[in-house]
Write an enzyme that holds these catalytic residues in place. Structure first.
Site, mmCIF file in Angstrom:
data_model
loop_
_atom_site.group_PDB
_atom_site.id
_atom_site.type_symbol
_atom_site.label_atom_id
_atom_site.label_comp_id
_atom_site.label_asym_id
_atom_site.label_seq_id
_atom_site.Cartn_x
_atom_site.Cartn_y
_atom_site.Cartn_z
ATOM 1 N N TYR A 119 0.872 -1.174 0.000
ATOM 2 C CA TYR A 119 0.000 0.000 0.000
ATOM 3 C C TYR A 119 0.905 1.218 0.000
ATOM 4 O O TYR A 119 1.905 1.272 0.721
ATOM 5 C CB TYR A 119 -0.872 -0.010 1.266
ATOM 6 C CG TYR A 119 -1.737 1.216 1.403
ATOM 7 C CD1 TYR A 119 -3.029 1.230 0.905
ATOM 8 C CD2 TYR A 119 -1.257 2.374 2.031
ATOM 9 C CE1 TYR A 119 -3.833 2.352 1.016
ATOM 10 C CE2 TYR A 119 -2.051 3.504 2.145
ATOM 11 C CZ TYR A 119 -3.330 3.484 1.637
ATOM 12 O OH TYR A 119 -4.116 4.604 1.742
ATOM 13 N N GLU A 207 -3.430 7.288 -4.118
ATOM 14 C CA GLU A 207 -3.330 6.014 -3.397
ATOM 15 C C GLU A 207 -3.098 4.863 -4.373
ATOM 16 O O GLU A 207 -3.827 4.729 -5.347
ATOM 17 C CB GLU A 207 -4.637 5.779 -2.626
ATOM 18 C CG GLU A 207 -4.653 4.517 -1.798
ATOM 19 C CD GLU A 207 -6.031 4.273 -1.172
ATOM 20 O OE1 GLU A 207 -6.155 4.436 0.051
ATOM 21 O OE2 GLU A 207 -6.971 3.937 -1.914
#
Ligand code: GDP
Ligand code: MN
Length: 401
Positions: A119, A207
């Site tokens: 992530y 993101e």
């Protein structure tokens, strides 16, 4: 404003971030030719990905019963079948709500063999008023879940906005992700590119989930952004014409689109008293005072400091198209705003819409005498109020009746 995954990856690629070979498609023939092209380049699989402004697509399901908004195919024919199942159908995910979203675009991508998922995100840390880079070795799953169950596996690095990201910071993050050798170098370049994308496009969030280490057919490994989400600061969009063109109105709430056409700041809420106010602070105070006297606001609406009669009239129609509305409170303090412009706008809108609901108006400030005259002489049925508290009590009473 939000943009689709494929558009986010286009912005990222401009800043040197490695993304898979991929092609957006808006019809079945386009999807087939994209899959052919990707298979023809030597890929052994393609991924068919629904493009909607919501996450959780992989685990989502379509209203037609088809499972999964992200699927892997091992031939162009299979990819075409998947496209058939997804295009034009409604995908429901954890983030769409039960109504779901209609898939109007697909992304056909080279199917990567995933070895590790990370992530990586850049966002604004409101506590420190600085950009912060968040990274985790636990990619692919919900970051909220990682934050709740393994908070120590989320690594944070603050960036000084005046300096920008320093190479040592990108190296710290690459180490936290336990990358070595060529992948470490690739990560440093990629992390700097992700930060640049965030900065240059005035994003509020970039993101990548997952950012992945993938195996190539020749046995080598590469680091690729497999999924990307970008949210942009609306106030800065005027200086990004290219990004503004990426806006997809299919993904936005119809009333909010209508409001934005007139530069009105409208947010729908679930109460029964609509409010029309000038200035965000006064609008917040108006919602509070409605609540204080036992009512509940149906919306937030700021018509701005210098609204025209046309804007006021549009604002009226927008708040009235909410079927939950049982009464209206207009609360205007004319600083720059001319009270008579508001009054004329109200009268025009009431006549045009044939309003039957109770309408309470509190006007104060610039040119208020003429504004009140306009209302009084219009023949329109209006409950006038002398103060904010008076106005709120009157509208709450009127709605109860
Ligand atoms: P999301 O569910 O909306 O976050 O959509 P993603 O783009 O993240 O896709 C969901 C999942 O599909 C990812 O977490 C990956 O595990 C998988 N996925 C995405 N792209 C690929 C790919 O190229 N190859 C393979 N094998 N899996 C992929
Ligand atoms: Mn994802």
């Amino acid at each position: 404003m939000n943009i689709h995954e494929y558009q986010a990856k286009q912005l990222l690629a401009r800043h040197g971030v490695a993304v898979p070979l991929e092609i957006p498609a808006r019809s079945i023939p386009e999807a087939r030719s994209a899959a052919d092209q990707i298979m023809g380049s030597g890929a052994s699989r393609v991924v068919v990905k629904s493009q909607i402004h919501a996450g959780g697509r992989g685990k989502g399901s379509f209203k037609n019963g088809f499972q999964g908004g992200v699927k892997v195919a091992s031939s162009a024919a299979e990819a075409t079948d998947l496209a058939q199942a997804m295009l034009g159908n409604v995908l429901v995910t954890k983030q769409t709500g039960p109504e779901g979203r209609t898939v109007q675009t697909l992304l056909i991508a080279e199917g990567a063999k995933i070895k590790r998922e990370f992530y990586l995100a850049v966002l604004l840390d409101r506590a420190s008023s600085r950009p912060v880079i968040m990274a985790s070795t636990e990619g692919g799953m919900d970051i909220e879940e990682v934050a709740a169950t393994h908070p120590h596996l989320i690594f944070r690095e603050q960036v000084d906005p005046a300096l920008g990201i320093m190479p040592y910071q990108a190296r710290k993050i690459a180490s936290a992700l336990q990358l070595k050798g060529e992948l470490f170098n690739a990560a440093v370049k990629l992390i700097c590119g992700v930060y640049q994308t965030w900065w240059e496009s005035d994003a509020s969030m970039v993101e990548l989930n997952p950012l992945a280490v993938v195996g190539r057919p020749d046995g080598s490994e590469a680091l690729l952004a497999l999924d990307a989400k970008i949210s942009l600061d609306d106030n800065a969009l005027f200086r990004h014409k290219d990004i503004l063109e990426m806006r997809d109105l299919n993904e936005e709430a119809p009333l909010e689109i209508e409001a934005s056409k007139y530069s009105l700041n409208y947010i729908k809420l679930d109460g029964s008293i609509a409010c029309l106010v000038n200035g965000a602070g006064l609008a917040m105070a108006t919602m509070d005072i409605i609540q204080h006297f036992g009512g509940s606001p149906a919306n937030f609406l700021d018509v701005g400091g210098g609204a025209s009669q046309e804007q006021v009239s549009a604002a009226f129609k927008i708040i009235l198209s909410d079927p939950n509305v049982k009464g209206i409170l207009v609360n205007i303090f004319g600083g720059i705003m001319d009270c008579n412009v508001i009054a004329s706008g109200i009268v025009a809108a009431v006549l045009e819409t044939g309003l039957k609901l109770p309408l309470v108006v509190r006007l104060e400030g610039n040119n208020v005498t003429q504004g009140r005259n306009t209302l009084a002489q219009s023949g329109v049925s209006i409950i006038t109020a002398g103060s904010m508290a008076d106005a709120a009590q009157k509208v709450v009473q009127a709605v109860k009746r």
